[in-house]
Motif scaffolding. Structure first.
Motif, short mmCIF file in Angstrom:
data_model
loop_
_atom_site.label_atom_id
_atom_site.label_comp_id
_atom_site.label_asym_id
_atom_site.label_seq_id
_atom_site.Cartn_x
_atom_site.Cartn_y
_atom_site.Cartn_z
N GLU A 95 0.83 -1.21 0.00
CA GLU A 95 0.00 0.00 0.00
C GLU A 95 0.86 1.26 0.00
OE1 GLU A 95 -2.50 -0.26 3.40
OE2 GLU A 95 -3.77 -1.86 2.58
N ARG A 96 2.09 1.14 0.54
CA ARG A 96 2.98 2.30 0.64
C ARG A 96 3.82 2.50 -0.63
NH1 ARG A 96 5.95 0.85 6.40
NH2 ARG A 96 4.14 1.01 7.79
N SER A 97 3.85 1.54 -1.51
CA SER A 97 4.78 1.56 -2.64
C SER A 97 4.12 2.08 -3.90
CB SER A 97 5.34 0.16 -2.89
OG SER A 97 4.31 -0.70 -3.32
N GLU A 98 4.97 2.39 -4.89
CA GLU A 98 4.44 2.81 -6.19
C GLU A 98 3.83 1.62 -6.91
OE1 GLU A 98 8.93 2.26 -7.26
OE2 GLU A 98 7.77 2.79 -5.48
N ASP A 99 3.01 1.89 -7.88
CA ASP A 99 2.32 0.82 -8.62
C ASP A 99 3.31 0.17 -9.59
OD1 ASP A 99 0.35 -0.81 -9.55
OD2 ASP A 99 -0.46 0.66 -10.97
N ARG A 100 3.68 -1.07 -9.31
CA ARG A 100 4.62 -1.81 -10.17
C ARG A 100 4.02 -3.17 -10.46
NH1 ARG A 100 10.31 -1.59 -7.01
NH2 ARG A 100 11.03 -2.65 -8.92
N PRO A 101 4.30 -3.74 -11.64
CA PRO A 101 3.81 -5.08 -11.92
C PRO A 101 4.55 -6.11 -11.05
CG PRO A 101 5.26 -4.33 -13.67
CD PRO A 101 5.04 -3.15 -12.77
N ILE A 102 3.79 -7.06 -10.53
CA ILE A 102 4.36 -8.10 -9.67
C ILE A 102 4.50 -9.39 -10.47
CG2 ILE A 102 3.94 -9.57 -7.65
CD1 ILE A 102 2.50 -7.24 -6.35
N TYR A 103 5.67 -9.99 -10.38
CA TYR A 103 5.91 -11.30 -10.99
C TYR A 103 6.34 -12.28 -9.92
CZ TYR A 103 5.51 -9.36 -15.67
OH TYR A 103 5.02 -8.78 -16.82
N ILE A 104 5.72 -13.45 -9.94
CA ILE A 104 6.05 -14.51 -8.99
C ILE A 104 7.12 -15.40 -9.61
CG2 ILE A 104 5.18 -16.40 -7.58
CD1 ILE A 104 3.89 -13.76 -6.86
N TRP A 105 8.27 -15.50 -8.97
CA TRP A 105 9.39 -16.29 -9.50
C TRP A 105 9.24 -17.73 -9.03
CZ3 TRP A 105 14.00 -13.56 -11.50
CH2 TRP A 105 14.97 -14.44 -11.98
N GLY A 106 8.92 -18.63 -9.98
CA GLY A 106 8.71 -20.04 -9.68
C GLY A 106 7.34 -20.50 -10.16
N LYS A 107 7.28 -21.77 -10.50
CA LYS A 107 6.01 -22.42 -10.85
C LYS A 107 5.88 -23.62 -9.92
CE LYS A 107 5.28 -23.51 -15.10
NZ LYS A 107 5.56 -23.97 -16.48
N ASN A 108 5.28 -23.38 -8.78
CA ASN A 108 5.16 -24.41 -7.75
C ASN A 108 3.94 -24.12 -6.89
OD1 ASN A 108 6.00 -22.32 -5.87
ND2 ASN A 108 8.11 -22.70 -6.52
N LYS A 109 3.68 -24.99 -5.93
CA LYS A 109 2.50 -24.81 -5.08
C LYS A 109 2.57 -23.50 -4.31
CE LYS A 109 1.87 -27.20 -1.24
NZ LYS A 109 1.56 -28.31 -0.29
N GLN A 110 3.77 -23.17 -3.84
CA GLN A 110 3.95 -21.93 -3.10
C GLN A 110 3.61 -20.73 -3.97
OE1 GLN A 110 4.55 -21.00 -0.02
NE2 GLN A 110 6.43 -19.81 0.21
N ALA A 111 4.05 -20.75 -5.23
CA ALA A 111 3.75 -19.65 -6.15
C ALA A 111 2.24 -19.50 -6.36
CB ALA A 111 4.45 -19.89 -7.48
N ALA A 112 1.56 -20.64 -6.54
CA ALA A 112 0.12 -20.61 -6.73
C ALA A 112 -0.60 -20.04 -5.51
CB ALA A 112 -0.39 -22.02 -7.05
N ARG A 113 -0.14 -20.42 -4.32
CA ARG A 113 -0.77 -19.93 -3.08
C ARG A 113 -0.56 -18.43 -2.93
NH1 ARG A 113 -2.64 -24.06 -3.85
NH2 ARG A 113 -2.74 -25.92 -2.53
N TRP A 114 0.59 -17.93 -3.36
CA TRP A 114 0.82 -16.50 -3.28
C TRP A 114 -0.08 -15.72 -4.24
CZ3 TRP A 114 3.49 -12.65 -0.73
CH2 TRP A 114 4.18 -13.07 0.41
N VAL A 115 -0.30 -16.26 -5.41
CA VAL A 115 -1.23 -15.61 -6.34
C VAL A 115 -2.62 -15.54 -5.71
CG1 VAL A 115 -2.38 -15.80 -8.57
CG2 VAL A 115 0.07 -16.24 -8.40
N GLU A 116 -3.06 -16.66 -5.15
CA GLU A 116 -4.38 -16.70 -4.51
C GLU A 116 -4.47 -15.71 -3.35
OE1 GLU A 116 -4.85 -20.74 -3.33
OE2 GLU A 116 -4.93 -21.51 -5.38
N GLY A 117 -3.44 -15.70 -2.51
CA GLY A 117 -3.44 -14.83 -1.34
C GLY A 117 -3.41 -13.36 -1.71
N LEU A 118 -2.63 -13.02 -2.71
CA LEU A 118 -2.58 -11.63 -3.15
C LEU A 118 -3.91 -11.20 -3.78
CD1 LEU A 118 1.01 -11.53 -4.66
CD2 LEU A 118 0.24 -10.40 -2.56
#
Length: 333
Positions: free
Chosen positions: A242-265
């Motif tokens: 919320e404090r940062s500038e608007d930047r595109p986010i990329y998740i590094w990795g294709k794994n369960k953890q990466a999928a959970r982060w997409v869902e959580g975000l």
């Protein structure tokens, strides 16, 4: 009848639940501390083993034992801090060993560094009869993080402060609240303090021997599951974003953890622009960038979900070679 210590310089707070047979060694290591006047508050969180009897027989004037029904370590820790008389709280666990100079060294550090709210130390992992490779890597990593900025920048990877090595000012606990239940309470607490701007320090000395038991809470309780830690990370990442500038986010990795982060975000209203992996394409309906393309992306912010220590080291090197810095351009989770 022993007389309670008046105006201690430090209050040691230790929570106990069925910690026998290691409890006695832990208690004796605290009582061997020198150089400061301290009180030792032990919160027995409903123990049913031989440790309960041992605690009832302790007669040292520095010790206060608080007995309660089993309510969990977060509530027990808050009860101990609330009961403390000192302005400085040293946390400790009921199966570890404290160096005799720990309290004095951390007391002196906080007295000499008024801007610091929490000071930890390096720890030594005690040997166990099972594979400790992962925890050894973690301890080595944590022990290297000495400065506030190092701990702050690495806080999303894991806890940079090992709880039984920490001493903090009671005013912080009073101002920002205590430990929370239904979460990895120490990690959540440190993340909250980092978020609120509290300064951290760490002594370049090993002042705690940390025991790794197969039945310890961090291995067996839902509050310390991978999901529970991820929820804390997501909570504080979202607040920071919320404090940062608007930047595109990329998740590094294709794994369960990466999928959970997409869902959580996504649940927190934060969109992910894509993933990063060895080959370009798409995954789960989202674009995948190859590594060279990702590294050349000037405005992207990366969330690294790779957990392998060697793999993370290589990613750090690649980021540095491409002018990207930890925390400013990426975090490791």
């Amino acid at each position: 009848m022993s007389t309670q210590i008046v105006d201690p310089q430090v209050s040691v707070v230790m929570c106990v639940y069925n910690a026998w047979p290691h409890l006695q060694a832990a208690v004796e290591s605290v009582l061997a501390s020198d150089g400061v006047d301290f009180e030792f508050i032990i919160v027995d969180d409903g123990s049913t083993d031989d440790g309960a009897k041992y605690l009832k027989e302790l007669l040292d004037a520095r010790i206060r034992v608080i007995h309660q029904e089993n309510k969990g370590v977060a509530i027990a820790a808050n009860v101990g801090v609330e009961a403390s008389q000192s302005a400085l709280i040293a946390r400790f666990d009921s199966d570890d060993i404290m160096h005799p100079h720990r309290l004095k060294l951390q007391y002196d550090y906080l007295k000499s560094n008024a801007e610091v709210g929490v000071v930890a130390s390096q720890v030594e992992l005690m040997e166990s009869n099972f594979d400790q490779t992962g925890l050894k890597n973690f301890v080595e990593w944590s022990n290297r993080l000495l400065a506030h900025d190092q701990m702050y920048e690495n806080r999303f990877r894991d806890t940079p402060v090992i709880n039984p090595s920490a001493m903090f000012r009671k005013t912080i606990w009073e101002r920002y609240g205590g430990y929370l239940s239904d979460a990895p309470e120490d990690y959540e607490y440190w993340m909250r303090l980092f978020h609120l701007g509290v300064r951290f320090g760490k002594l370049d000395q090993t002042l705690v021997q940390w025991r790794d038991l197969s039945n310890r809470l961090t291995r067996s309780h839902n509050d310390y599951s991978e999901e529970a830690f991820r929820e804390v990370k997501l909570k504080y990442f979202a607040l920071e974003w919320e404090r940062s500038e608007d930047r595109p986010i990329y998740i590094w990795g294709k794994n369960k953890q990466a999928a959970r982060w997409v869902e959580g975000l996504d649940k927190r209203g934060i969109a992910v622009s894509g993933f990063v992996d060895f080959k370009p394409g798409d995954w789960k309906g989202i674009e995948v960038l190859d590594i060279p393309t990702a590294l050349n992306h000037q405005s992207a912010f990366f969330i690294i979900t790779v957990r392998d220590w060697k793999g993370v080291r290589l990613i750090h090197e690649a980021m540095k070679e491409n002018g990207k810095t930890l925390h400013s351009d990426y975090i490791v989770v």
